[in-house]
Design a protein around this motif. Structure first.
Motif, PDB file in Angstrom:
ATOM      1  N   ARG A  62       1.150  -1.304   0.025  1.00  0.00           N
ATOM      2  CA  ARG A  62       0.049  -0.101   0.082  1.00  0.00           C
ATOM      3  C   ARG A  62       1.317   1.491  -0.017  1.00  0.00           C
ATOM      4  NH1 ARG A  62      -4.979   1.924  -1.156  1.00  0.00           N
ATOM      5  NH2 ARG A  62      -3.347   3.026  -2.547  1.00  0.00           N
ATOM      6  N   GLN A  63       1.978   0.773   0.509  1.00  0.00           N
ATOM      7  CA  GLN A  63       3.344   2.417   1.177  1.00  0.00           C
ATOM      8  C   GLN A  63       3.498   2.551  -0.828  1.00  0.00           C
ATOM      9  OE1 GLN A  63       3.234   0.013   3.253  1.00  0.00           O
ATOM     10  NE2 GLN A  63       1.663   0.952   4.711  1.00  0.00           N
ATOM     11  N   LEU A  64       4.135   1.290  -1.365  1.00  0.00           N
ATOM     12  CA  LEU A  64       4.858   1.565  -2.751  1.00  0.00           C
ATOM     13  C   LEU A  64       3.801   2.243  -3.538  1.00  0.00           C
ATOM     14  CD1 LEU A  64       7.403   1.084  -3.671  1.00  0.00           C
ATOM     15  CD2 LEU A  64       6.956  -0.711  -4.187  1.00  0.00           C
ATOM     16  N   VAL A  65       2.217   1.779  -3.524  1.00  0.00           N
ATOM     17  CA  VAL A  65       1.252   2.500  -4.019  1.00  0.00           C
ATOM     18  C   VAL A  65       1.075   3.781  -4.072  1.00  0.00           C
ATOM     19  CG1 VAL A  65      -0.825   2.111  -5.222  1.00  0.00           C
ATOM     20  CG2 VAL A  65       0.511   0.364  -4.686  1.00  0.00           C
ATOM     21  N   ASP A  66       1.380   4.316  -2.812  1.00  0.00           N
ATOM     22  CA  ASP A  66       0.728   6.087  -2.384  1.00  0.00           C
ATOM     23  C   ASP A  66       2.121   6.325  -3.215  1.00  0.00           C
ATOM     24  OD1 ASP A  66      -1.463   4.828  -1.512  1.00  0.00           O
ATOM     25  OD2 ASP A  66      -1.213   4.851   0.489  1.00  0.00           O
ATOM     26  N   LYS A  67       2.932   5.810  -2.762  1.00  0.00           N
ATOM     27  CA  LYS A  67       4.670   6.563  -3.134  1.00  0.00           C
ATOM     28  C   LYS A  67       4.722   7.092  -4.341  1.00  0.00           C
ATOM     29  CE  LYS A  67       9.265   6.515  -2.639  1.00  0.00           C
ATOM     30  NZ  LYS A  67      11.049   5.792  -2.553  1.00  0.00           N
ATOM     31  N   PHE A  68       3.288   6.084  -5.481  1.00  0.00           N
ATOM     32  CA  PHE A  68       3.820   6.387  -6.971  1.00  0.00           C
ATOM     33  C   PHE A  68       2.327   6.982  -7.141  1.00  0.00           C
ATOM     34  CE2 PHE A  68       7.829   3.949  -6.111  1.00  0.00           C
ATOM     35  CZ  PHE A  68       8.849   4.711  -6.353  1.00  0.00           C
ATOM     36  N   MET A  69       1.298   7.431  -6.351  1.00  0.00           N
ATOM     37  CA  MET A  69       0.186   7.540  -7.214  1.00  0.00           C
ATOM     38  C   MET A  69       0.126   8.863  -8.030  1.00  0.00           C
ATOM     39  SD  MET A  69      -3.411   6.112  -6.553  1.00  0.00           S
ATOM     40  CE  MET A  69      -2.929   5.794  -5.021  1.00  0.00           C
ATOM     41  N   PRO A  70      -0.256   8.976  -9.411  1.00  0.00           N
ATOM     42  CA  PRO A  70      -0.773   9.792 -10.249  1.00  0.00           C
ATOM     43  C   PRO A  70      -1.377  11.096  -9.507  1.00  0.00           C
ATOM     44  CG  PRO A  70      -0.635   8.083 -11.251  1.00  0.00           C
ATOM     45  CD  PRO A  70      -1.073   7.427  -9.734  1.00  0.00           C
ATOM     46  N   PRO A  71      -1.318  12.021 -10.066  1.00  0.00           N
ATOM     47  CA  PRO A  71      -1.801  13.071  -9.082  1.00  0.00           C
ATOM     48  C   PRO A  71      -3.798  12.735  -9.440  1.00  0.00           C
ATOM     49  CG  PRO A  71      -0.281  14.150  -9.983  1.00  0.00           C
ATOM     50  CD  PRO A  71       0.040  12.361 -10.506  1.00  0.00           C
ATOM     51  N   CYS A  72      -4.122  12.236 -10.879  1.00  0.00           N
ATOM     52  CA  CYS A  72      -5.172  11.765 -11.807  1.00  0.00           C
ATOM     53  C   CYS A  72      -6.505  10.877 -10.911  1.00  0.00           C
ATOM     54  CB  CYS A  72      -5.128  11.680 -12.497  1.00  0.00           C
ATOM     55  SG  CYS A  72      -3.718  10.216 -12.802  1.00  0.00           S
ATOM     56  N   PHE A  73      -5.354  10.037  -9.822  1.00  0.00           N
ATOM     57  CA  PHE A  73      -5.536   9.488  -9.363  1.00  0.00           C
ATOM     58  C   PHE A  73      -5.944   9.718  -7.794  1.00  0.00           C
ATOM     59  CE2 PHE A  73      -5.228   5.689 -12.169  1.00  0.00           C
ATOM     60  CZ  PHE A  73      -5.678   4.556 -12.251  1.00  0.00           C
ATOM     61  N   LYS A  74      -5.004  10.314  -7.284  1.00  0.00           N
ATOM     62  CA  LYS A  74      -4.712  11.159  -5.882  1.00  0.00           C
ATOM     63  C   LYS A  74      -5.875  11.627  -5.661  1.00  0.00           C
ATOM     64  CE  LYS A  74      -1.072  11.260  -4.503  1.00  0.00           C
ATOM     65  NZ  LYS A  74       0.324  12.050  -3.791  1.00  0.00           N
ATOM     66  N   SER A  75      -6.099  12.790  -6.247  1.00  0.00           N
ATOM     67  CA  SER A  75      -7.302  13.638  -6.285  1.00  0.00           C
ATOM     68  C   SER A  75      -9.034  12.930  -6.673  1.00  0.00           C
ATOM     69  CB  SER A  75      -6.809  14.826  -8.052  1.00  0.00           C
ATOM     70  OG  SER A  75      -7.499  14.579  -8.787  1.00  0.00           O
ATOM     71  N   LYS A  76      -9.230  11.926  -6.910  1.00  0.00           N
ATOM     72  CA  LYS A  76     -10.427  11.199  -6.935  1.00  0.00           C
ATOM     73  C   LYS A  76     -10.464  10.248  -6.632  1.00  0.00           C
ATOM     74  CE  LYS A  76     -10.359  14.007 -11.530  1.00  0.00           C
ATOM     75  NZ  LYS A  76     -10.847  13.415 -13.392  1.00  0.00           N
ATOM     76  N   PHE A  77      -9.260   9.191  -6.725  1.00  0.00           N
ATOM     77  CA  PHE A  77      -9.578   7.927  -6.105  1.00  0.00           C
ATOM     78  C   PHE A  77      -8.747   7.483  -5.565  1.00  0.00           C
ATOM     79  CE2 PHE A  77     -12.702   8.396  -9.572  1.00  0.00           C
ATOM     80  CZ  PHE A  77     -13.410   7.185  -9.567  1.00  0.00           C
ATOM     81  N   PRO A  78      -8.206   7.881  -4.278  1.00  0.00           N
ATOM     82  CA  PRO A  78      -6.902   7.541  -3.667  1.00  0.00           C
ATOM     83  C   PRO A  78      -6.854   7.059  -3.497  1.00  0.00           C
ATOM     84  CG  PRO A  78      -8.317   8.931  -2.430  1.00  0.00           C
ATOM     85  CD  PRO A  78      -8.914   9.082  -3.235  1.00  0.00           C
ATOM     86  N   GLN A  79      -7.566   5.967  -3.011  1.00  0.00           N
ATOM     87  CA  GLN A  79      -7.641   4.609  -2.078  1.00  0.00           C
ATOM     88  C   GLN A  79      -7.772   3.344  -3.295  1.00  0.00           C
ATOM     89  OE1 GLN A  79      -7.152   6.600   1.219  1.00  0.00           O
ATOM     90  NE2 GLN A  79      -6.926   3.955   1.504  1.00  0.00           N
TER      91      GLN A  79
END
Length: 250
Positions: A62-79
């Motif tokens: 989970r931590q690795l996915v969060d580290k490289f989470m693109p902004p388009c996901f982070k703002s809409k579907f962060p989980q």
């Protein structure tokens, strides 16, 4: 003979067959070696690559996915932990009536193999299931592929609306994000239309990953029954090799 080929050339010959979908006999002729020798070499390399690539690209935390989470996901579907879809690959018609039934896809109207594929929000292929007969449903393959056991409570999975997996995911504390269904009146509210658009523009990354893997033409040719014991390994090798390409998501 195999011993006369360098390791690099053995690897090259294996990639040639995967990339161009050539029959083993043709590649053996190109490499000036007996068919049987090439067949053994090819099988050895496929098994080796399947094991090594699976170790090289383990399911990310989970931590690795969060580290490289693109902004388009982070703002809409962060989980979002993974985006999934299924791929069907045409295969030869088995001689066994039972296997004909197991592999017959009503969707494709032919005998196929089906595999569940998942990519991270960053576009990296992170999950490739074993190959199943084309008759299996998306729900069954998801439940029995081992994917659910890799997810953590609080994660969310993005998929197409054909994935009826909300209940099994909920049992693991995982949320499902799929395009909304039509209302009782056969219409969609403006809110549902917007959600459908947002999911579609992000879910396309798994479709792009599948498209990349299909550049290995062995996945586009009619898969021979004689190679069925290697089918899961071949599919995994093709998908994990695409992780060496340029990133799907910037």
């Amino acid at each position: 003979m195999t011993k006369d080929l360098s390791i690099a050339n053995q690897f090259f010959a294996t990639l040639v067959r995967l990339r161009h979908g050539m029959c083993g006999g043709f590649v053996a002729a190109l490499m000036q070696m007996p068919d049987s020798t090439f067949s053994r070499m090819y099988s050895t390399w496929i098994l080796f690559l399947s094991r090594e690539l699976s170790l090289l690209f383990p399911f990310p935390s989970r931590q690795l996915v969060d580290k490289f989470m693109p902004p388009c996901f982070k703002s809409k579907f962060p989980q979002t932990r993974i985006i999934i879809d299924c791929l069907e690959i045409q295969m030869e018609r088995p001689t066994s009536l039972l296997n004909q039934s197991i592999t017959y896809s009503s969707y494709k109207s032919r005998n196929t193999m089906k595999v569940l594929v998942g990519v991270s929000p960053a576009g990296l292929v992170t999950f490739v299931s074993d190959v199943w007969g084309g008759r299996v449903s998306d729900k069954v393959i998801t439940e029995q592929s081992g994917l659910l056991q890799l997810l953590d409570k609080g994660d969310s999975v993005m998929a197409d609306k054909g994935f009826d997996i909300e209940v099994p995911l909920a049992l693991h504390g995982v949320k499902l994000n799929i395009p909304p269904k039509l209302g009782a009146d056969g219409q969609m509210s403006a809110q549902k239309i917007e959600k459908t658009r947002r999911i579609a523009e992000l879910r396309i990354h798994v479709e792009r990953a599948i498209g990349r893997a299909r550049c290995y033409r062995v996945l586009n040719t009619v898969f021979p029954v004689s190679m069925s014991s290697l089918s899961s390994h071949i599919v995994k090798v093709c998908f994990f090799l695409t992780n060496f390409d340029a990133p799907l998501v910037n």
